[in-house]
Design an enzyme around this catalytic site. Structure first.
Site, mmCIF file in Angstrom:
data_model
loop_
_atom_site.group_PDB
_atom_site.id
_atom_site.type_symbol
_atom_site.label_atom_id
_atom_site.label_comp_id
_atom_site.label_asym_id
_atom_site.label_seq_id
_atom_site.Cartn_x
_atom_site.Cartn_y
_atom_site.Cartn_z
ATOM 1 C CB CYS A 95 -0.926 -0.005 1.211
ATOM 2 S SG CYS A 95 -1.934 1.496 1.356
ATOM 3 C CB CYS B 56 -0.666 2.355 4.061
ATOM 4 S SG CYS B 56 -2.297 1.922 3.432
ATOM 5 C CG ASP B 57 3.022 0.845 4.545
ATOM 6 O OD1 ASP B 57 2.536 1.328 5.584
ATOM 7 O OD2 ASP B 57 2.777 -0.314 4.159
#
Length: 310
Positions: A137, A140-141
């Site tokens: 992701c 997200c990261d």
């Protein structure tokens, strides 16, 4: 723990584009609806940085588009539960049963819109480096790799879009893909013009290396047969998806790809059970077709409920 037994007209499994569209339409018909979502509301599309092919929007992020749809569905009474994991379904009974960690839901209709998950990196070191250099992701990261060296693995639109997004953090970024790009020409041109990106086609990642966290990868040039080592801090994997249908394998007919077999009316072989979106076996899987499936499933579910109660 004794579970609470509740009744709903419709239980929708999955809160992606198809599931939320079904919830919106069913809600407007004054039906009692519950949407169950084990993961992220919006599914895969929630991470999209810029969507330019959804009618009515010149450009919109996945999160923004899903947020609008979620508010619409909730406005008309849909209840969305993100945190009560489904343990078991019984679809051939009347009423149908959806059992979660906390509750047992009896319902007249089930709409399955459980979507897809990204396919895992098929290397033995994946588990060792998951979350320590291997990610799925970018939204997200990606922030974890400020001024670092990043690899994006994949050749479709989603992979190239992820690469463009990650260059906001990366010092340098490699796109590694085992064959040729499948992405559309506009998306390909964007990555080709990005000075931070180096494209490595006909290349396979063969091994991950590092102590405690990812430090490098061994890659094979398929044309020359040359193996080389590349220093890298993180890999973002985007090599396709797998349908979320394990829950239904003993209840419904699945295709060879693991998707649910249902017609253009989204009706499965069990009356009152519909499949919508990417989880349904079909030729075209796009945001617009997911919304279409959600619409179809909800409208035909309402007709089924009317007949059931007559």
């Amino acid at each position: 723990m004794t579970k609470t037994k509740l009744h709903k007209d419709i239980v929708i499994i999955g809160a992606g584009m198809a599931g939320l569209t079904a919830a919106l339409y069913a809600g407007r018909m004054n039906l009692d609806i519950l949407v169950l979502e084990n993961g992220l509301i919006g599914g895969q599309i929630a991470n999209a940085v810029s969507i330019e092919n959804y009618p009515g929007f010149e450009s919109v992020s996945g999160g923004e588009l899903i947020g609008i749809l979620q508010r619409q569905a909730e406005k008309f009474g849909a209840v969305i539960d993100e945190f009560d994991t489904i343990e078991k379904v019984t679809l051939k009974s009347n009423p149908k049963i959806v059992e979660t960690e906390e509750n047992i839901y009896e319902c007249d209709v089930v709409i399955i819109a459980s979507g897809m998950n990204r396919r895992k990196l098929p290397l033995p070191e994946e588990k060792t480096f998951a979350g320590r250099g291997v990610h799925y992701c970018e939204m997200c990261d990606g922030h974890m790799y400020q001024n670092k060296i990043i690899v994006v693995m994949g050749g479709g639109n989603a992979a190239l879009d992820a690469a463009n997004f990650l260059t906001k953090y990366a010092q340098k970024l490699y796109i590694i893909h085992r064959s040729e790009f499948r992405a559309d020409e506009v998306t390909q041109q964007r990555v080709k013009k990005n000075p931070k990106i180096e494209i490595m086609l006909q290349t396979e990642i063969k091994k991950l290396n590092g102590k405690g966290k990812l430090e490098s990868v061994d890659v094979l040039d398929k044309n020359s047969g040359e193996m080389k080592n590349i220093l890298v801090d993180g890999i973002f994997v985007n090599i396709g998806v797998e349908p979320n249908t394990k829950l239904f394998k003993d209840e419904l007919n699945l295709s060879e790809s693991g998707r649910i077999i249902a017609g253009e009316d989204c009706q499965t072989e069990i009356e009152g059970v519909f499949a919508a979106g990417d989880v349904r076996e079909k030729q075209i899987r796009q945001l617009t077709t997911a919304a279409s499936d959600g619409t179809t499933a909800a409208l035909l579910a309402e007709k089924y409920l009317t007949k059931l109660k007559a």
